[in-house]
Design a protein around this motif. Structure first.
Motif, PDB file in Angstrom:
ATOM      1  N   HIS A 107      -0.971   9.437  -0.082  1.00 28.66           N
ATOM      2  CA  HIS A 107      -1.390   9.892  -1.414  1.00 28.66           C
ATOM      3  C   HIS A 107      -0.496  11.022  -1.907  1.00 28.66           C
ATOM      4  O   HIS A 107      -0.440  11.305  -3.099  1.00 28.66           O
ATOM      5  N   LYS A 108       0.223  11.654  -0.970  1.00 33.49           N
ATOM      6  CA  LYS A 108       1.102  12.760  -1.357  1.00 33.49           C
ATOM      7  C   LYS A 108       2.340  12.281  -2.116  1.00 33.49           C
ATOM      8  O   LYS A 108       2.989  13.062  -2.798  1.00 33.49           O
ATOM      9  N   ASP A 109       2.662  10.999  -1.978  1.00 31.79           N
ATOM     10  CA  ASP A 109       3.887  10.481  -2.597  1.00 31.79           C
ATOM     11  C   ASP A 109       3.678   9.900  -3.988  1.00 31.79           C
ATOM     12  O   ASP A 109       4.613   9.366  -4.577  1.00 31.79           O
ATOM     13  N   ILE A 110       2.460   9.952  -4.490  1.00 24.88           N
ATOM     14  CA  ILE A 110       2.223   9.374  -5.818  1.00 24.88           C
ATOM     15  C   ILE A 110       1.926  10.477  -6.830  1.00 24.88           C
ATOM     16  O   ILE A 110       1.505  11.566  -6.458  1.00 24.88           O
ATOM     17  N   PRO A 111       2.166  10.208  -8.144  1.00 24.23           N
ATOM     18  CA  PRO A 111       1.859  11.234  -9.151  1.00 24.23           C
ATOM     19  C   PRO A 111       0.339  11.415  -9.298  1.00 24.23           C
ATOM     20  O   PRO A 111      -0.431  10.700  -8.658  1.00 24.23           O
ATOM     21  N   LEU A 112      -0.073  12.360 -10.155  1.00 19.24           N
ATOM     22  CA  LEU A 112      -1.507  12.633 -10.339  1.00 19.24           C
ATOM     23  C   LEU A 112      -2.237  11.463 -10.998  1.00 19.24           C
ATOM     24  O   LEU A 112      -3.389  11.202 -10.717  1.00 19.24           O
ATOM     25  N   THR A 113      -1.532  10.801 -11.888  1.00 17.88           N
ATOM     26  CA  THR A 113      -2.123   9.647 -12.572  1.00 17.88           C
ATOM     27  C   THR A 113      -1.040   8.570 -12.613  1.00 17.88           C
ATOM     28  O   THR A 113       0.148   8.899 -12.617  1.00 17.88           O
ATOM     29  N   PRO A 114      -1.419   7.292 -12.570  1.00 21.56           N
ATOM     30  CA  PRO A 114      -0.367   6.261 -12.553  1.00 21.56           C
ATOM     31  C   PRO A 114       0.461   6.276 -13.841  1.00 21.56           C
ATOM     32  O   PRO A 114      -0.087   6.316 -14.936  1.00 21.56           O
ATOM     33  N   ILE A 115       1.764   6.296 -13.685  1.00 20.39           N
ATOM     34  CA  ILE A 115       2.673   6.315 -14.828  1.00 20.39           C
ATOM     35  C   ILE A 115       3.631   5.142 -14.691  1.00 20.39           C
ATOM     36  O   ILE A 115       4.254   4.966 -13.647  1.00 20.39           O
ATOM     37  N   SER A 116       3.704   4.333 -15.737  1.00 20.41           N
ATOM     38  CA  SER A 116       4.552   3.150 -15.665  1.00 20.41           C
ATOM     39  C   SER A 116       5.750   3.318 -16.583  1.00 20.41           C
ATOM     40  O   SER A 116       5.628   3.868 -17.679  1.00 20.41           O
ATOM     41  N   ASP A 117       6.934   2.894 -16.121  1.00 18.11           N
ATOM     42  CA  ASP A 117       8.112   2.986 -16.985  1.00 18.11           C
ATOM     43  C   ASP A 117       8.520   1.618 -17.519  1.00 18.11           C
ATOM     44  O   ASP A 117       9.603   1.460 -18.057  1.00 18.11           O
ATOM     45  N   MET A 136       0.845  -1.202   0.000  1.00 16.05           N
ATOM     46  CA  MET A 136       0.000   0.000   0.000  1.00 16.05           C
ATOM     47  C   MET A 136       0.879   1.251   0.000  1.00 16.05           C
ATOM     48  O   MET A 136       1.930   1.278   0.614  1.00 16.05           O
ATOM     49  N   THR A 137       0.398   2.295  -0.693  1.00 12.00           N
ATOM     50  CA  THR A 137       1.107   3.574  -0.754  1.00 12.00           C
ATOM     51  C   THR A 137       1.190   4.162   0.652  1.00 12.00           C
ATOM     52  O   THR A 137       0.220   4.116   1.390  1.00 12.00           O
TER      53      THR A 137
END
Lengths: 90, 396
Positions: free
Chosen positions: A5-15, A1-2
């Motif tokens: 919520h402050k530590d994640i980007p606005l939308t999920p981005i996968s590399d 679990m994160t």
């Protein structure tokens, strides 16, 4: 679990590319090609919705990392040279 | 600044041009068509440096805008009615991917019965898509709101898309004098779009990828924060806009002669301008009436309505759409806000003007009188269908 919520980007981005998702793990039946009956018509290659059929010297080779075992190739094969065998029994 | 006589649709096109939209993808639909025709002319004449993408439908138009914004380009589209509802799925994508696209929706009735005239059902049906929604009263407001919307939406804490709503024909095809600001003034007001993260050649990233149940809620929470932040950004950006261009529109809720009003009618869109005239004429006769124009439907002016409910005896809401099985959508939301107030005013809902039916000053006066009556005694249904043939009550 994160953690927050402050530590994640606005939308999920996968590399990593979606090919990292080995959909072959879902399979419960496996296509088995009878090489003697195969006429190399490539219809299985055209119909595979996962692009899991590769052609090696014109012959179909199933990429089991991605094949979900849907059976479309076996259904479409005019020679009926593909059978769907239970996982582990092929 | 140049003053020109133009339709609401041209005001939309000039707004997008002045905002320097870099990608425009659209599909024609009555009564939106002249917006994209004008933009196509601007691009063809070299007056607007944008990529114009003709697409095969509205779903694709929005998909193209999503791709453009993901790559860091400011995008614009326009649609109406059936076209907007066809976009529904991708509207959710645009907001979830936090892409500040700005779109004009020329609000038009949903079919059947087939109709091309004003009705807010199409826009109201998109209220849960995560888009900011601005209902406009005049062609000038359409132009100005497009420019302001880009600034609100592209700001760091917001990053959500916005829908600018023009009433079909009443604004879209009616000409009014519109002040067109200088490009240099707009450029200094609205900086270039520069998202923190974007899709770049040579740097492969997947946007909007799968998350498991242990992460999904945090992303939705952040979108909620963005929409809440939009409330103060709308006010701040409008203050700045007024300072430079001299015009303002009342933030989320445009309150007209509400300060000492006993009875207030809330509504959205062009009917507000007729209703303001009715307020003036009723005030001259001694009636303490006021008008609250819902300018932003999303984010909803909850605090503003809560304060208003505390200060009035009667609060009516005119909806130009109807949510079947409930009431007008604006009414249910205003009523929810009023329920948080200390004082509970008498409340009534008026369903009027569907499919482009005229809402005349006479009808509006009768609506105000009906709210005044409701403050004294409750009679008749809470939700009134106004001016429907065969109903006993006469509104004309």
């Amino acid at each position: 679990m994160t953690k927050s919520h402050k530590d994640i980007p606005l939308t999920p981005i996968s590399d990593t590319p979606s090919t990292m998702n080995a959909t072959g793990l879902w399979r419960i039946v496996t296509p088995v090609v009878d090489r003697k009956k195969c006429k190399k018509c490539n219809i299985c290659w055209k119909f595979c919705p996962e692009a899991a059929v590769r052609l090696v010297n014109g012959e179909p080779v199933i990429d089991l990392s991605y094949c979900k075992g849907c059976g479309i190739c076996a259904h479409e094969c005019p020679q009926k040279c593909i059978v769907m065998a239970k996982e582990g029994e092929q | 600044m140049t003053r020109m006589v133009m339709t609401g649709n041209y005001a939309s096109a000039y707004g997008a041009k002045l905002a320097r939209a870099q990608v425009i993808a659209a599909y024609p639909i009555t009564p939106q068509t002249s917006i994209v025709e004008k933009l196509a002319e601007f691009v063809a004449a070299g007056e607007l440096n944008a990529k114009f993408i003709p697409v095969e439908g509205e779903h694709s138009a929005m998909a193209a805008c999503i791709a453009a914004e993901t790559a860091g380009a400011r995008s614009y589209t326009a649609t109406s009615s059936q076209g907007l509802t066809l976009m529904h799925e991708v509207l959710m994508w645009a907001s979830g991917a936090r892409l500040p696209i700005v779109m004009t929706n020329v609000s038009r009735a949903m079919a059947p019965p087939w109709s091309v005239w004003v009705d807010h059902m199409d826009s109201v049906a998109q209220r849960d898509t995560g888009w900011l929604q601005f209902f406009c009263e005049s062609n000038q407001e359409v132009l100005d709101t497009i420019i302001m919307a880009y600034k609100v939406c592209e700001s760091n804490g917001v990053m959500l898309p916005a829908m600018i709503i023009e009433d079909a024909f009443i604004l879209s095809h009616t000409s009014e004098p519109v002040d067109v600001p200088e490009q240099s003034a707009v450029d200094s007001f609205l900086p270039q779009y520069a998202p923190e993260l974007k899709l770049e050649v040579g740097k492969a990233l997947g946007f909007g990828s799968l998350v498991k149940p242990d992460q999904y809620m945090e992303f939705r929470y952040k979108a909620m924060e963005g929409m809440e932040e939009a409330k103060s950004r709308i006010l701040g950006v409008e203050r700045e806009f007024k300072h430079i261009f001299g015009r303002e529109y009342g933030g989320l809720l445009d309150r007209y002669r509400c300060d000492d009003a006993e009875v207030v009618l809330a509504c959205a869109g062009s009917v507000a301008s007729t209703a303001k005239d009715v307020v003036d004429s009723m005030r001259e006769k001694g009636s303490k009436v006021g008008l609250a124009r819902i300018r932003a439907f999303r984010p909803f002016p909850h605090d503003e309505f809560k304060a208003l409910a505390n200060s009035v005896e009667g609060l009516g809401v005119l909806d130009r759409s109807y949510t079947f099985g409930a009431a007008g959508a604006m009414y249910t939301e205003v009523k929810a806000s009023a329920f948080s107030a200390q004082k509970k005013p008498a409340m009534k809902n008026y369903i009027a003007g569907l499919g482009g039916r005229d809402i005349t000053p006479k009808i509006l006066e009768k609506i105000f009188e009906d709210i005044q009556m409701a403050t004294k005694r409750r009679e008749g249904p809470e939700v009134e269908w106004v001016d429907v043939a065969g109903l006993p009550r006469r509104w004309r």
